[in-house]
Design an enzyme around this catalytic site. Structure first.
Site, PDB file in Angstrom:
ATOM      1  N   LYS A 176      53.924  36.224  18.668  1.00  0.00           N
ATOM      2  CA  LYS A 176      53.513  35.224  17.679  1.00  0.00           C
ATOM      3  C   LYS A 176      54.583  35.132  16.585  1.00  0.00           C
ATOM      4  O   LYS A 176      54.736  36.036  15.781  1.00  0.00           O
ATOM      5  CB  LYS A 176      52.176  35.577  17.021  1.00  0.00           C
ATOM      6  CG  LYS A 176      51.640  34.365  16.255  1.00  0.00           C
ATOM      7  CD  LYS A 176      50.691  34.687  15.142  1.00  0.00           C
ATOM      8  CE  LYS A 176      51.340  34.881  13.810  1.00  0.00           C
ATOM      9  NZ  LYS A 176      51.965  33.693  13.227  1.00  0.00           N
ATOM     10  N   GLY A 207      50.634  29.713  15.811  1.00  0.00           N
ATOM     11  CA  GLY A 207      49.408  29.647  15.008  1.00  0.00           C
ATOM     12  C   GLY A 207      49.481  30.576  13.819  1.00  0.00           C
ATOM     13  O   GLY A 207      50.530  31.170  13.535  1.00  0.00           O
ATOM     14  N   VAL A 212      45.633  33.725  15.239  1.00  0.00           N
ATOM     15  CA  VAL A 212      46.320  34.225  16.448  1.00  0.00           C
ATOM     16  C   VAL A 212      46.796  35.676  16.275  1.00  0.00           C
ATOM     17  O   VAL A 212      46.590  36.526  17.148  1.00  0.00           O
ATOM     18  CB  VAL A 212      47.528  33.324  16.786  1.00  0.00           C
ATOM     19  CG1 VAL A 212      48.358  33.916  17.910  1.00  0.00           C
ATOM     20  CG2 VAL A 212      47.070  31.936  17.150  1.00  0.00           C
ATOM     21  N   GLU A 251      57.551  47.386  10.639  1.00  0.00           N
ATOM     22  CA  GLU A 251      58.770  47.202   9.830  1.00  0.00           C
ATOM     23  C   GLU A 251      58.354  46.327   8.667  1.00  0.00           C
ATOM     24  O   GLU A 251      58.132  45.118   8.830  1.00  0.00           O
ATOM     25  CB  GLU A 251      59.859  46.499  10.656  1.00  0.00           C
ATOM     26  CG  GLU A 251      60.278  47.215  11.931  1.00  0.00           C
ATOM     27  CD  GLU A 251      61.120  48.449  11.674  1.00  0.00           C
ATOM     28  OE1 GLU A 251      61.497  48.695  10.510  1.00  0.00           O
ATOM     29  OE2 GLU A 251      61.381  49.194  12.630  1.00  0.00           O
ATOM     30  N   CYS A 285      64.729  41.633   4.169  1.00  0.00           N
ATOM     31  CA  CYS A 285      64.059  42.862   3.718  1.00  0.00           C
ATOM     32  C   CYS A 285      65.052  43.898   3.209  1.00  0.00           C
ATOM     33  O   CYS A 285      64.702  44.769   2.434  1.00  0.00           O
ATOM     34  CB  CYS A 285      63.235  43.437   4.870  1.00  0.00           C
ATOM     35  SG  CYS A 285      64.225  43.672   6.363  1.00  0.00           S
ATOM     36  N   GLU A 387      58.138  43.546  -4.473  1.00  0.00           N
ATOM     37  CA  GLU A 387      59.080  42.788  -3.651  1.00  0.00           C
ATOM     38  C   GLU A 387      58.961  41.289  -3.964  1.00  0.00           C
ATOM     39  O   GLU A 387      57.896  40.700  -3.792  1.00  0.00           O
ATOM     40  CB  GLU A 387      58.779  43.020  -2.159  1.00  0.00           C
ATOM     41  CG  GLU A 387      59.815  42.404  -1.261  1.00  0.00           C
ATOM     42  CD  GLU A 387      59.470  42.499   0.223  1.00  0.00           C
ATOM     43  OE1 GLU A 387      58.303  42.259   0.577  1.00  0.00           O
ATOM     44  OE2 GLU A 387      60.367  42.799   1.019  1.00  0.00           O
TER      45      GLU A 387
HETATM   46  P1  NDP Z   1      53.625  38.366   6.623  1.00  0.00           P
HETATM   47  O1  NDP Z   1      53.168  39.764   6.638  1.00  0.00           O
HETATM   48  O2  NDP Z   1      52.893  37.395   5.788  1.00  0.00           O
HETATM   49  O3  NDP Z   1      53.674  37.752   8.073  1.00  0.00           O
HETATM   50  C1  NDP Z   1      54.381  38.335   9.148  1.00  0.00           C
HETATM   51  C2  NDP Z   1      53.762  37.862  10.452  1.00  0.00           C
HETATM   52  O4  NDP Z   1      52.448  38.383  10.561  1.00  0.00           O
HETATM   53  C3  NDP Z   1      53.630  36.360  10.542  1.00  0.00           C
HETATM   54  O5  NDP Z   1      53.828  35.949  11.876  1.00  0.00           O
HETATM   55  C4  NDP Z   1      52.203  36.158  10.100  1.00  0.00           C
HETATM   56  O6  NDP Z   1      51.686  34.944  10.537  1.00  0.00           O
HETATM   57  C5  NDP Z   1      51.523  37.335  10.762  1.00  0.00           C
HETATM   58  N1  NDP Z   1      50.245  37.732  10.178  1.00  0.00           N
HETATM   59  C6  NDP Z   1      49.741  37.455   8.963  1.00  0.00           C
HETATM   60  N2  NDP Z   1      48.506  38.003   8.823  1.00  0.00           N
HETATM   61  C7  NDP Z   1      48.230  38.646   9.988  1.00  0.00           C
HETATM   62  C8  NDP Z   1      47.119  39.409  10.461  1.00  0.00           C
HETATM   63  N3  NDP Z   1      46.048  39.632   9.712  1.00  0.00           N
HETATM   64  N4  NDP Z   1      47.185  39.927  11.703  1.00  0.00           N
HETATM   65  C9  NDP Z   1      48.276  39.740  12.470  1.00  0.00           C
HETATM   66  N5  NDP Z   1      49.344  39.004  12.078  1.00  0.00           N
HETATM   67  C10 NDP Z   1      49.337  38.476  10.844  1.00  0.00           C
HETATM   68  O7  NDP Z   1      55.167  38.437   6.210  1.00  0.00           O
HETATM   69  P2  NDP Z   1      56.123  37.217   5.935  1.00  0.00           P
HETATM   70  O8  NDP Z   1      56.158  36.313   7.126  1.00  0.00           O
HETATM   71  O9  NDP Z   1      55.790  36.663   4.599  1.00  0.00           O
HETATM   72  O10 NDP Z   1      57.535  37.940   5.895  1.00  0.00           O
HETATM   73  C11 NDP Z   1      58.093  38.497   4.774  1.00  0.00           C
HETATM   74  C12 NDP Z   1      57.886  39.994   4.758  1.00  0.00           C
HETATM   75  O11 NDP Z   1      58.467  40.587   5.914  1.00  0.00           O
HETATM   76  C13 NDP Z   1      58.576  40.647   3.584  1.00  0.00           C
HETATM   77  O12 NDP Z   1      57.710  41.592   3.003  1.00  0.00           O
HETATM   78  C14 NDP Z   1      59.753  41.357   4.216  1.00  0.00           C
HETATM   79  O13 NDP Z   1      60.210  42.468   3.500  1.00  0.00           O
HETATM   80  C15 NDP Z   1      59.204  41.741   5.544  1.00  0.00           C
HETATM   81  N6  NDP Z   1      60.285  41.987   6.479  1.00  0.00           N
HETATM   82  C16 NDP Z   1      60.526  43.284   6.871  1.00  0.00           C
HETATM   83  C17 NDP Z   1      61.598  43.574   7.703  1.00  0.00           C
HETATM   84  C18 NDP Z   1      61.872  44.967   8.176  1.00  0.00           C
HETATM   85  O14 NDP Z   1      62.574  45.103   9.172  1.00  0.00           O
HETATM   86  N7  NDP Z   1      61.360  45.989   7.544  1.00  0.00           N
HETATM   87  C19 NDP Z   1      62.507  42.509   8.164  1.00  0.00           C
HETATM   88  C20 NDP Z   1      62.136  41.197   7.700  1.00  0.00           C
HETATM   89  C21 NDP Z   1      61.067  40.957   6.887  1.00  0.00           C
HETATM   90  P3  NDP Z   1      51.765  33.599   9.618  1.00  0.00           P
HETATM   91  O15 NDP Z   1      53.064  33.562   8.950  1.00  0.00           O
HETATM   92  O16 NDP Z   1      51.614  32.578  10.637  1.00  0.00           O
HETATM   93  O17 NDP Z   1      50.628  33.772   8.657  1.00  0.00           O
END
Ligand code: NDP
Length: 483
Positions: A176, A207, A212, A251, A285, A387
């Protein structure tokens, strides 16, 4: 009216509309306009993807590693032949400069497939006959149908960082991508078709996370989840998966210190600190969003750093000279601004930026913000603890080594750190003392895909990369024989 392209699911080797026929608007961050529709899939689509992945598993996991590696090499070659098309799509969908999408995102996505094809071919298991008359050896098996969830900042780069090792190890997957940046994941389906990847090995469901994402995470037959995203979402996923003892790789977020000592090579340091602060609009990140500078070079560093920041070109992601593009979404832009707005209340001083750049009319509704430098003397303030994930850095003066180590570690995150010094023993000493998963000395974000990657504390659980990914995506068994 122009018919908008529909970004639909990829299940069992075919593009399929979501069963409920619902769609979400997808925005171009530079113009603020809706340019496509994303499938708003739900449980029924995840169930369909699970059946497809489950059916594909026996044949795929029984292929030789040479056969599986060949598919990965083929996917990489096709992606490479379409690098410009993918870079353009990634930039348009995410807001990042096209030059970065090409040189970093898509290049790395290609490399992910090549690297894990090689990694699986060169992987060796251990055996031991140290105990007289006993032979121990290890054997590995894929986990089954694995769930892969990725964020919006490095869309294809981070999704393929999961798909490549997962399928190389013989698993089949349900992925996803973020609903904000699903376009290149959608296009990847076509690459998989052209590479003749057997149907059902890789399924991609579009989604929302709450729908999803949640269905994948809580699916009773999916034994492992690899997730990259925010710390809060990671906590939710951990709480859902823990009672089922699912294997979990998290991560998560970072708020990384960039520590600059008075013996640093300032030319190198400033060039790299500009990148580690603002690359990809600061939406990485690993960005070094807390800059600590030793007091006797502080004024010189600040003057030169601000000057270099002023020279950055903010604007049209399509322009090859652009350094900073658009923020991914209006919602995220508002989050970034909300932090800039509390600077005064937190007794911090905005030294540069904080406002919208002057751009052409076509970008009037786009999500742009200037790179922003904020001076802070309070390590406990929200600007230094939370962050922000945008082109915003804090800058803080320090006196002694011990002071800066304490400030660097006094935070809930522990993803990475950067140190600038020409003193080798100091570099080793401080690297050991910093509580995080990666330390860069006199460089930033140099990635060798073999090395362990991951964080401590709220930055996650587990390590990925090279054999660490192979460890995650397989179950290992020890066999002990008496002879
Ligand atoms: P989110 O946690 O909001 O979303 C990440 C993914 O998880 C998206 O596909 C999101 O879907 C999905 N998601 C959201 N809620 C749920 C749930 N309850 N169950 C399962 N999946 C879910 O992060 P962001 O997309 O906002 O990304 C930014 C964050 O990612 C920052 O905190 C950054 O630091 C971190 N990051 C960490 C990295 C690492 O390697 N440590 C690398 C890159 C980023 P949708 O967007 O469709 O809601």
């Amino acid at each position: 009216m122009l018919k908008l392209i529909k970004v639909i699911n990829f299940i069992n080797g075919e593009y399929l509309e979501p069963i409920n026929k619902n769609y979400i608007d997808n925005y171009n961050p530079a113009s603020g306009e809706v340019y496509s529709k994303i499938a708003n899939s739900d449980k029924n689509d995840v169930d369909l993807a699970y059946i497809s992945a489950k059916n594909a598993l026996p044949e795929w996991s029984n292929k030789t590693i040479q056969e599986r590696a060949e598919y990965l090499y083929k996917i990489a070659d096709i992606l490479e032949s379409r690098i410009d098309e993918f870079a353009e799509a990634e930039s348009y969908d995410q807001g990042k400069p096209i030059s970065l999408a090409k040189s970093m995102d898509i290049t790395r996505s290609i490399h992910n497939f090549r690297f894990f094809a090689g990694a699986i071919l060169h992987h060796e298991e251990t055996s031991s006959n140290f105990n007289k008359n006993f032979l121990n050896y290890t054997s590995r098996k894929p986990l089954g149908v694995v769930g892969l969830i990725s964020p919006w900042n490095l869309p294809l780069y981070l999704l393929t960082w999961k798909i490549a090792p997962a399928i190389a190890c013989g698993n089949t997957v349900i992925c996803k991508p973020s609903e904000f940046t699903s376009m290149t994941a959608f296009m990847l389906g076509d690459v998989l078709i052209k590479a003749n990847l057997p149907k059902g090995v890789c399924n991609i469901i579009m989604g929302t996370g709450s729908n999803v994402g949640n269905e994948i995470v809580s699916h009773p037959k999916i034994p492992a989840i690899s997730f990259t995203g925010g710390t809060k979402t990671g906590q939710t996923i951990a709480s859902i998966t823990a009672p089922h003892f699912k294997k979990l790789s998290l991560e998560l977020g970072g708020k990384n210190p960039n520590i600059i000592f008075n013996d640093a090579n300032l030319d190198d340091c400033i060039n790299t600190t500009i990148r580690s602060s603002f690359l990809n609009q600061g939406e990485i990140c690993l960005c070094g969003s807390r800059i600590f500078v030793q007091e006797n070079i502080y004024d010189e560093f600040l003057e030169r750093f601000i000057k270099a920041t002023e020279n950055l070109i903010v604007g049209d992601p399509k322009n090859v000279d652009t350094n900073i593009g658009a923020i991914v979404s209006e919602q995220h832009l508002n989050k970034i601004k909300s932090y800039i707005d509390i600077a005064e209340k937190e007794k911090c001083e905005i030294l540069y930026g904080g406002d919208k750049p002057n751009l052409n009319k076509q970008f009037e509704k786009g999500y742009f913000i200037k790179p922003t430098i904020i001076k802070s003397n309070n390590n406990k303030c929200r600007l230094m603890q939370e962050e922000i994930f945008g082109p915003v850095v804090t800058i803080t003066k320090f006196k002694e080594e011990n002071d800066v180590i304490e400030m660097a570690n006094d935070i809930d995150y522990g993803l990475s750190a950067t140190i600038w010094t020409e003193n080798l023993s100091r570099a080793h000493r401080i690297s050991e003392l910093l509580d995080c998963g990666t330390v860069w000395v006199n460089n930033w974000m140099t990635r060798d895909l073999k090395v362990p990657f991951g964080g401590t504390k709220n930055s996650g659980i587990g390590r990925e990369g090279g054999k660490h990914s192979i460890d995650f995506y397989t179950e290992i068994k020890n066999i002990c024989i008496k002879y």
